[in-house]
Design a protein around this motif. Structure first.
Motif, PDB file in Angstrom:
ATOM      1  N   LYS A 208       0.826  -1.219   0.000  1.00 32.58           N
ATOM      2  CA  LYS A 208       0.000   0.000   0.000  1.00 32.58           C
ATOM      3  C   LYS A 208       0.851   1.255   0.000  1.00 32.58           C
ATOM      4  N   ASN A 209       1.970   1.188   0.724  1.00 33.48           N
ATOM      5  CA  ASN A 209       2.807   2.385   0.808  1.00 33.48           C
ATOM      6  C   ASN A 209       4.260   1.984   1.071  1.00 33.48           C
ATOM      7  N   PRO A 210       4.978   1.621   0.004  1.00 29.62           N
ATOM      8  CA  PRO A 210       6.337   1.080   0.188  1.00 29.62           C
ATOM      9  C   PRO A 210       7.289   1.968   0.994  1.00 29.62           C
ATOM     10  N   PRO A 211       7.342   3.279   0.764  1.00 29.81           N
ATOM     11  CA  PRO A 211       8.370   4.064   1.467  1.00 29.81           C
ATOM     12  C   PRO A 211       8.199   4.039   2.984  1.00 29.81           C
ATOM     13  N   GLU A 212       6.980   3.760   3.453  1.00 29.94           N
ATOM     14  CA  GLU A 212       6.766   3.722   4.889  1.00 29.94           C
ATOM     15  C   GLU A 212       7.524   2.549   5.501  1.00 29.94           C
ATOM     16  N   PHE A 213       7.691   1.464   4.721  1.00 25.57           N
ATOM     17  CA  PHE A 213       8.329   0.262   5.260  1.00 25.57           C
ATOM     18  C   PHE A 213       9.792   0.147   4.829  1.00 25.57           C
ATOM     19  N   VAL A 214      10.077   0.635   3.645  1.00 25.88           N
ATOM     20  CA  VAL A 214      11.466   0.622   3.175  1.00 25.88           C
ATOM     21  C   VAL A 214      11.807   2.059   2.789  1.00 25.88           C
ATOM     22  N   PRO A 215      12.458   2.787   3.700  1.00 29.20           N
ATOM     23  CA  PRO A 215      12.729   4.200   3.416  1.00 29.20           C
ATOM     24  C   PRO A 215      13.455   4.370   2.083  1.00 29.20           C
ATOM     25  N   GLY A 216      12.990   5.309   1.289  1.00 36.93           N
ATOM     26  CA  GLY A 216      13.627   5.566   0.003  1.00 36.93           C
ATOM     27  C   GLY A 216      13.182   4.625  -1.088  1.00 36.93           C
ATOM     28  N   SER A 217      12.208   3.762  -0.811  1.00 34.91           N
ATOM     29  CA  SER A 217      11.771   2.791  -1.811  1.00 34.91           C
ATOM     30  C   SER A 217      11.201   3.492  -3.036  1.00 34.91           C
ATOM     31  N   SER A 218      11.496   2.955  -4.210  1.00 32.51           N
ATOM     32  CA  SER A 218      10.946   3.552  -5.422  1.00 32.51           C
ATOM     33  C   SER A 218       9.890   2.645  -6.025  1.00 32.51           C
ATOM     34  N   MET A 219       9.449   1.637  -5.260  1.00 32.48           N
ATOM     35  CA  MET A 219       8.364   0.796  -5.775  1.00 32.48           C
ATOM     36  C   MET A 219       7.065   1.589  -5.719  1.00 32.48           C
ATOM     37  N   PRO A 220       6.267   1.521  -6.787  1.00 31.09           N
ATOM     38  CA  PRO A 220       5.007   2.274  -6.754  1.00 31.09           C
ATOM     39  C   PRO A 220       4.048   1.681  -5.725  1.00 31.09           C
ATOM     40  N   ALA A 221       3.191   2.517  -5.178  1.00 26.05           N
ATOM     41  CA  ALA A 221       2.185   2.035  -4.232  1.00 26.05           C
ATOM     42  C   ALA A 221       1.038   1.396  -5.005  1.00 26.05           C
TER      43      ALA A 221
END
Ligand code: HEM
Lengths: 296, 253
Positions: B216-229
């Motif tokens: 649902k929200n990748p950057p919340e779990f992996v800081p800096g993630s560039s995977m789309p939500a």
């Protein structure tokens, strides 16, 4: 090496024309007249003559034809690209179909498309080989550093041409490969997401993405490449093409230099041309090292 | 470079031109021969290996594993080389640091290697460096050409044992239909990047809640993630995806 028509040139020419009493064929006469006409109005003829008849080193190598070959392939890509653009429709709804039409219906269309496609690979290969020859010949060294820089930028732009052109076909393979390439760009830190947004024309792949790639592939990058090629060629003409580092003339000159240096070193030994010291004495000087003389 | 060396170069180059020959016709003739032959080869290729027409783009069904043109294989392979435990660092290494470093090095090379010596056997360091780089590029390109993640449709992806887990099978379907394979690889099928290889995702010991939150929200779990939500799945579908992901490398495969 004068690049401007001086009054002197002008006089020479009139003098030559007045003195010339030998038989002149009609072709020579017509050529002379045309050149004269053009030169009076453009002042470019001496430059062109200088360009064509300037001296280049005697022993140039076949490897030094690769730059020109890259230029010719670029020209071929431009011509075939223009023909393709006459039939291509840069819209997601029609792009694929227009490629089908080019391939199956347009006269010679398959050939033009094939030449453009294989030409892209050929250009990457030839530019890379050209760079290799420049590297191994050491031709990027003083005074040609900036020629190399413009060349390296040309290599990068050539790769960008390949990347942007691939999407235009608008088939599954090209589409998903480009999606991945843009995704990879997006994963780069700091600027990555912004560059990806610019490439996609938004946060998602959409109709505008195709227009954007089309304009990059057709206008922006070719314009940049043409400009850089212009600078590249100007520098090459101005500085002269380099001599292969293995040429006979150069090797001979280097050998003579080395001999002269050794001879000079020998002269300076306390015992003149007989460097064998008498028993018990030691030479007063240090042995001369290789860098002692320099190449001057 | 020292002044004396510059002067030496100029003197030498003048000497080489003194007994030189005119650009036209000598260089022009050689240029034209090679360029014409190359054009001939290109046209021959165009005639013998006719261009093909693929399948039209269908952004909705993304069960298609992409493959770049051959001249980008080396970048693709680079992604695989830097594959590791931690998902982000290797991707940044492969997509950003290494290629950009190489590009900048290439552009500024003449300002690094400034000595006047041009004879090949007297420049062992730069010549060996170049040969090593060329062999690396050739190797990576060759590997890319043989890579199993080639132009195969993602439905050729097989995960042995998954048929015993109906919920995971549904998740697998979703994985194929939502373009996950254009960033991820499982069992050698899919894109080598920018996302990590998911073949052993289950071994990381993530909880289902973690997987759902990450989708649902990748950057919340992996800081800096560039995977789309991915925000449009139903709760049921999120659950299926999570079960599928956490089973990879543990329950099946
Ligand atoms: C679109 C691509 C390019 C075109 C059309 C092009 C064209 C040319 C031409 C016509 C020459 C004359 C001598 C020869 O043919 O070898 C030349 C020389 C040169 N090129 Fe390029 N080039 C390109 C790319 C590059 C690249 C990628 C590099 C290196 C990074 C480079 C660096 C040089 C240098 C340093 C010279 C001078 C060599 C000398 O004086 O011996 N060029 N180029």
């Amino acid at each position: 090496m004068s690049t401007e028509a001086t009054p002197q040139d002008q006089e020479d020419r009139t003098a030559r024309a007045a003195k010339d009493i030998g038989p002149t064929g009609p072709i020579t006469k017509a050529t002379d007249m045309t050149l004269e006409y053009v030169d009076e109005r453009t002042k470019v003829v001496p430059d062109v003559k200088w360009m064509m008849f300037r001296k280049i080193p005697k022993e140039t190598s076949w490897f030094q034809t690769l730059g020109f070959t890259a230029l010719v392939i670029f020209a071929m890509q431009a011509v075939t690209g223009i023909v393709l653009a006459m039939f291509y429709k840069p819209d997601p709804a029609t792009a694929f179909n227009s490629i089908e039409v080019i391939t199956d219906e347009v006269t010679w269309g398959w050939l033009v498309r094939g030449m453009h496609k294989w030409g892209a690979s050929a250009m990457v290969i030839v530019v890379f080989l050209h760079m290799g020859r420049v590297f191994f010949f050491g031709s990027y060294k003083y005074p040609r550093e900036l020629t190399w820089v413009t060349g390296a930028l040309l290599l990068v732009l050539t790769m960008f041409m390949a990347l942007t052109g691939y999407l235009l076909i608008w088939d599954q393979k090209a589409y998903w490969a480009t999606v991945v390439a843009v995704n990879i760009t997006a994963s780069a830190p700091i600027l990555g997401p912004y560059v990806a947004d610019i490439l996609r024309a938004g946060p998602e792949f959409g109709p505008n993405t195709l227009s954007r790639f089309y304009s990059l592939h057709m206008l922006v990058i070719p314009g940049a490449i043409a400009t850089l090629i212009g600078i590249h060629l100007y520098l090459i003409a101005r500085l002269g093409i380099s001599e292969p580092p293995y040429s006979k003339r150069l090797m001979k000159a280097r050998r003579e230099e080395e001999d002269a240096r050794r001879r000079a070193a020998r002269e300076q030994l306390p015992h003149g041309r007989k460097p064998v010291p008498a028993p018990g004495t030691t030479p007063q000087r240090e042995p001369v090292t290789a860098d002692g003389g320099g190449s001057s | 470079m020292k002044r004396s060396q510059k002067l030496a170069y100029k003197r030498e180059f003048e000497a080489s031109k003194k007994d030189g020959k005119p650009f036209f016709p000598y260089a022009v003739a050689h240029d034209l021969i090679v360029a014409t032959a190359t054009l001939g080869v290109v046209i021959a290729f165009a005639v013998i290996f006719r261009v093909e027409i693929g399948e039209p783009v269908n952004p909705a069904t993304t069960d298609f594993v992409p493959r770049p043109e051959w001249y980008f294989f080396f970048l693709f392979e680079l992604l695989k080389i830097f594959e590791g435990e931690d998902a982000l660092t290797p991707v940044i290494m492969a997509t950003f640091i290494v290629p950009n470093l190489l590009m900048v090095l290439l552009i500024i090379w003449p300002f690094i290697d400034r000595g006047p010596e041009r004879r090949i056997w007297r420049r062992p360091v730069s010549v060996v460096t170049a040969i090593v780089v060329i062999f690396m590029l050739a190797y990576l390109t060759e590997e890319g050409a043989n890579s199993p993640g080639g132009a195969v449709a993602a439905d050729e992806l097989e995960i042995p044992g998954i048929e015993n887990f109906p919920e995971a099978e549904a998740g697998f379907e979703l994985y194929l239909l939502n373009g996950c394979a254009s960033c991820h690889m499982i069992n050698g099928v899919g894109a080598p990047g920018p996302g990590p290889d998911l073949s052993k995702e289950g071994e990381k010991g993530r909880t289902d809640e973690w997987q759902i939150g990450h989708l649902k929200n990748p950057p919340e779990f992996v800081p800096g993630s560039s995977m789309p939500a991915f925000t449009n799945f139903t709760d049921q579908q999120y659950q299926e995806l999570a079960v599928f992901l956490n089973g990879l490398g543990t329950d099946f495969n």
